[in-house]
Design a protein around this motif. Sequence first.
Motif, mmCIF file in Angstrom:
data_model
loop_
_atom_site.group_PDB
_atom_site.id
_atom_site.type_symbol
_atom_site.label_atom_id
_atom_site.label_comp_id
_atom_site.label_asym_id
_atom_site.label_seq_id
_atom_site.Cartn_x
_atom_site.Cartn_y
_atom_site.Cartn_z
ATOM 1 N N MET A 75 -68.830 26.817 -89.202
ATOM 2 C CA MET A 75 -67.815 26.871 -90.248
ATOM 3 C C MET A 75 -66.682 27.830 -89.869
ATOM 4 O O MET A 75 -65.500 27.511 -90.024
ATOM 5 N N LEU A 76 -67.046 29.009 -89.360
ATOM 6 C CA LEU A 76 -66.030 29.989 -88.978
ATOM 7 C C LEU A 76 -65.167 29.465 -87.834
ATOM 8 O O LEU A 76 -63.939 29.663 -87.816
ATOM 9 N N LEU A 77 -65.800 28.789 -86.870
ATOM 10 C CA LEU A 77 -65.041 28.220 -85.752
ATOM 11 C C LEU A 77 -64.106 27.121 -86.247
ATOM 12 O O LEU A 77 -62.968 26.982 -85.770
ATOM 13 N N GLY A 78 -64.571 26.326 -87.226
ATOM 14 C CA GLY A 78 -63.726 25.277 -87.792
ATOM 15 C C GLY A 78 -62.523 25.842 -88.522
ATOM 16 O O GLY A 78 -61.402 25.323 -88.400
ATOM 17 N N VAL A 79 -62.737 26.923 -89.275
ATOM 18 C CA VAL A 79 -61.628 27.569 -89.975
ATOM 19 C C VAL A 79 -60.616 28.123 -88.970
ATOM 20 O O VAL A 79 -59.398 28.013 -89.159
ATOM 21 N N LEU B 31 -60.286 18.864 -83.476
ATOM 22 C CA LEU B 31 -61.398 19.806 -83.280
ATOM 23 C C LEU B 31 -61.868 20.369 -84.624
ATOM 24 O O LEU B 31 -63.081 20.494 -84.868
ATOM 25 N N ALA B 32 -60.911 20.710 -85.510
ATOM 26 C CA ALA B 32 -61.280 21.226 -86.830
ATOM 27 C C ALA B 32 -62.067 20.178 -87.618
ATOM 28 O O ALA B 32 -63.092 20.486 -88.255
ATOM 29 N N LEU C 192 -58.606 25.263 -87.604
ATOM 30 C CA LEU C 192 -57.665 24.775 -88.610
ATOM 31 C C LEU C 192 -56.477 25.730 -88.758
ATOM 32 O O LEU C 192 -55.322 25.289 -88.841
ATOM 33 N N ALA C 193 -56.776 27.036 -88.776
ATOM 34 C CA ALA C 193 -55.702 28.032 -88.895
ATOM 35 C C ALA C 193 -54.758 27.952 -87.702
ATOM 36 O O ALA C 193 -53.527 28.046 -87.846
ATOM 37 N N PHE C 194 -55.316 27.763 -86.507
ATOM 38 C CA PHE C 194 -54.492 27.648 -85.303
ATOM 39 C C PHE C 194 -53.616 26.399 -85.372
ATOM 40 O O PHE C 194 -52.440 26.420 -84.974
ATOM 41 N N THR C 195 -54.169 25.303 -85.894
ATOM 42 C CA THR C 195 -53.400 24.070 -86.042
ATOM 43 C C THR C 195 -52.219 24.271 -86.987
ATOM 44 O O THR C 195 -51.091 23.838 -86.696
ATOM 45 N N ILE D 240 -46.222 20.348 -78.358
ATOM 46 C CA ILE D 240 -46.811 21.005 -79.526
ATOM 47 C C ILE D 240 -47.482 19.982 -80.431
ATOM 48 O O ILE D 240 -48.556 20.237 -80.995
ATOM 49 N N ALA D 241 -46.871 18.800 -80.584
ATOM 50 C CA ALA D 241 -47.473 17.750 -81.408
ATOM 51 C C ALA D 241 -48.836 17.337 -80.852
ATOM 52 O O ALA D 241 -49.791 17.105 -81.619
ATOM 53 N N ILE D 242 -48.943 17.246 -79.528
ATOM 54 C CA ILE D 242 -50.220 16.902 -78.902
ATOM 55 C C ILE D 242 -51.261 17.979 -79.190
ATOM 56 O O ILE D 242 -52.412 17.683 -79.533
ATOM 57 N N TRP D 243 -50.857 19.240 -79.077
ATOM 58 C CA TRP D 243 -51.794 20.330 -79.363
ATOM 59 C C TRP D 243 -52.208 20.339 -80.835
ATOM 60 O O TRP D 243 -53.364 20.636 -81.161
ATOM 61 N N ILE D 244 -51.288 20.026 -81.728
ATOM 62 C CA ILE D 244 -51.637 19.947 -83.153
ATOM 63 C C ILE D 244 -52.698 18.867 -83.359
ATOM 64 O O ILE D 244 -53.679 19.063 -84.096
#
Length: 666
Positions: free
Chosen positions: A464-468, A440-441, A471-474, A430-434
Motif C-alpha cells: 500500500m505504501l509503495l502504491g501511494v 505501476l500504482a 501515485l504521488a510520483f505520477t 513525461i507523458a510516457i512516464w506518467i
Amino acid sequence: MKKVLFFLLSFLAFANVNAQIVNPVKWSSKVEKISDTEFNLVMEGKIEDNWHVYSQFTPEGGPLAAEFKFKDAKGNYELVGKVKESPYKKQYNDVFEVDEYYFEKKVTFIQKVKILNPNLTTIKATIDYQVCKEVCINQDNAFTFSLPKTVTANPEAVVVGVDTTQVDTTQVAKAEVKSTTTVEVAQPKEADDKGLWTIFIFALLGGFAATFTPCVYPMIPMTVSFFLKQSDNKSKGRFNAIFYGACIVLICFAITIPFHIFEGISRDIFSEISTNVYLNIFFFLIFVIFAISFFGAFEITMPSSLSNKVDKASDKGGLIGIFFMALTLIIVSFSCIGPALGFVFGTSLNSDGGALILSIAMLGFGFGLALPFMFFALTPSLLGNMPKSGGWLNTVKVVFGFIELALAFKFLSNADIGMDLHLLHREVFIAIWIAVFGALALYLFGKMTLPHDSPLSHLSVGRMLLGVTSLAFTVYLIPGLWGAPLKLISAFPPPMTYSESPQGFGSKTTVESNTKLPDGAELTVHNLVSFTDYQTGVAYAKKVNKPIMIDFTGKQCVNCRLMENNVWSDEKVLEILKNDLVLISLYGDDKKELPQAEQYVTKEGKEITTVGKKWSEFQITRFNNNSRPLYVLLDLNEKELNTPVAYTPNIDEYLAWLKDGVSKFK
C-alpha cells in the motif's frame, strides 16, 4: 550546499568584474603522415586552470559545441570521417537541463584527410569554440597545416608547433620533423572519491534489491544451511559461505575486465558508446525486453548446457567447487538478475566514466548480491526470521519491470536528441512516464494483475505504501506537461528547449494586447522588450530619451541564464529594466549567417561571417572584453555611464550598479 556554491560563484565573479581580454587556451598543431596520400591533422589545446572547453558533441540546448571548418577542400583533399577528440568529462547542468561534455587542462582534436591534389602544400582550418570559467568566452582560432613536400618510405609526422593566436609563415617554415606516428592524447581526469563511492553505493543497493526476486531469495537459506551442515565445524562452514559470497563479487568484477582492454586499445571508446545513436537504441530495446520478461511474458535464461557444465564443476569440492557454485547461482538466476545487470551495464557504459566506473559499479552490484549470503553465514540464528517466499517476490519483480521500462526511454531520448528528430519531445517523454508509473500504482493497488501473480485478498502495508508513493510520483509528473521544471527527475527527460512548448504550455509570450512592440524589438525573458541589433536599439533609446543597457549574452551561456533567472527576476531589478532602460541583447553565439555585404575580415585576419562573431568582435574592439555575460550602461552619446559588470549574482550589488548608471544619466 547550493547556497555555498552560489556564494563561491559570486566571489569569483566579483574578483573578475574588471577582467580584460583573456585567452585561456593556447593552441598548437601538427601533421601526422599515415600513407603517401593520407594525413592526420592534429590540433592540441592547453587550457588554463579552472577553464574548460566544450566538446563538439555537446547536446543541443546546452553550451556552445566546438565546430570545425576546413577551407578549400574541393579538388584538393577530402575529409575522412569526422573530427576525433580526446576523452571529455560529462556533468549535468541544471540551468540548461542537459549534460555538458567538456575538457580540462588539455584537449586534442584529430581530422584525417586524403590528399587529392599532389601539389597541395598547406591546409587551413578554423575552430569555433566556447571556453568557460565563471564567465564564458566565444573564440575562434585558425590553423595552417604544412604538408610534407617529399614522400619517403617510412611513416613520419611533421609537427608544426604553432600558437594560432600568432600564426605566421615564419612559424610554419620552422616546422620540426619528428619520426613518430603517435599522438599524445589528454588523459581524462579520474572521477573523485566521493563520486566513486556514490556509484558504488547505488550499485550495491541495486544488487541487494536483486536478491528479493524469486530466483535468488529462496537460495539464501538453502545455500547458507548447506555450507553450515556440510562442513566439519561451524567456523569452516561460515568461511565457505563467506568465500561463496566473495566469489560472487569476483565474478561480477571479472565481467568488466574486457572493457579495460577495449579502453586500452581505444581511449575514447566509452565516449563513442555514450554518444552513439544506434547503441542508445540498442540499450532501449534491451531494457524493454528485460521489462517484458519481468512482467512474466517469458524468461531470459542462459543455455541449459552451460548451466549443466558449471553445475558439474561445482561437485569437485573445495574452494574451486565453491567458486563454480557461485557461478551456477548467477547463471541459473539470470532471468531475475539479468535485467538488473543490464541496467548497471547500460548506465555505466552511457556515463562516459570509462572502465573504472563500470568496474566500481559491478563491484557494488556483486557485493550487494552477496551481502545476504555473507550476513546469514555470520548470523545463522537469524535465518528463521526471514520472511517466507511467496507471491510478494513476483510483485517485487514486476515493480522492477516497470522501473526498467521507464528508464529504457532515457536511452531512446538520447538517440532522438542525437539525430535531432524531435519525435520524443519533453512532453512525450513525461507523458510516457506518467503512463508507466500510473500503471505501476494501479498494479500495486490490485487493479491490474499479471500472469504469475498470486490471488490478492488484501493489500499489505508495504504494498500500500509503495502504491501511494508511485501515485504521488505520477501526480508530481503531470505539471511537467505544462512546463514545470520537475527538478526531482531533471537528469532524465529532454531539456525544456527540446519540447513542443519551450515556454511552457499556455504561457504568455506576448505583452499586453494593447501594447505594440517597437520596430526591431522582441520579447525576451520576464516579458522584457529587447533589441537584438545595436544601432536599432540606440536609435530607439534616443527617441524615448532613456539610457542604454547592452547585454552581451549567449543562447547557450549558463551564467547568463543564472543572472536572468536569479537576479533579473527580482522585483526591484525588473522594474528598472522594464521602465528606466532600453535593453539591447547581443548574442555572441548566434550562428545565423550575415548577409554577404556585411561579412568582413578583421585586421588580425579573423573572418566575421555570422551574427555572433559580429557582436563578439564589437564587444572586444569597443569594450576590450570578451567575457559573457557583460553588462554595459551607455548614455545617448554611447559613452559609458559607469564601469561595466560581468556575472554579478548578488542582487543588491547589481541593483546598486543599475541605480548608479540611471542616476548619472539623469
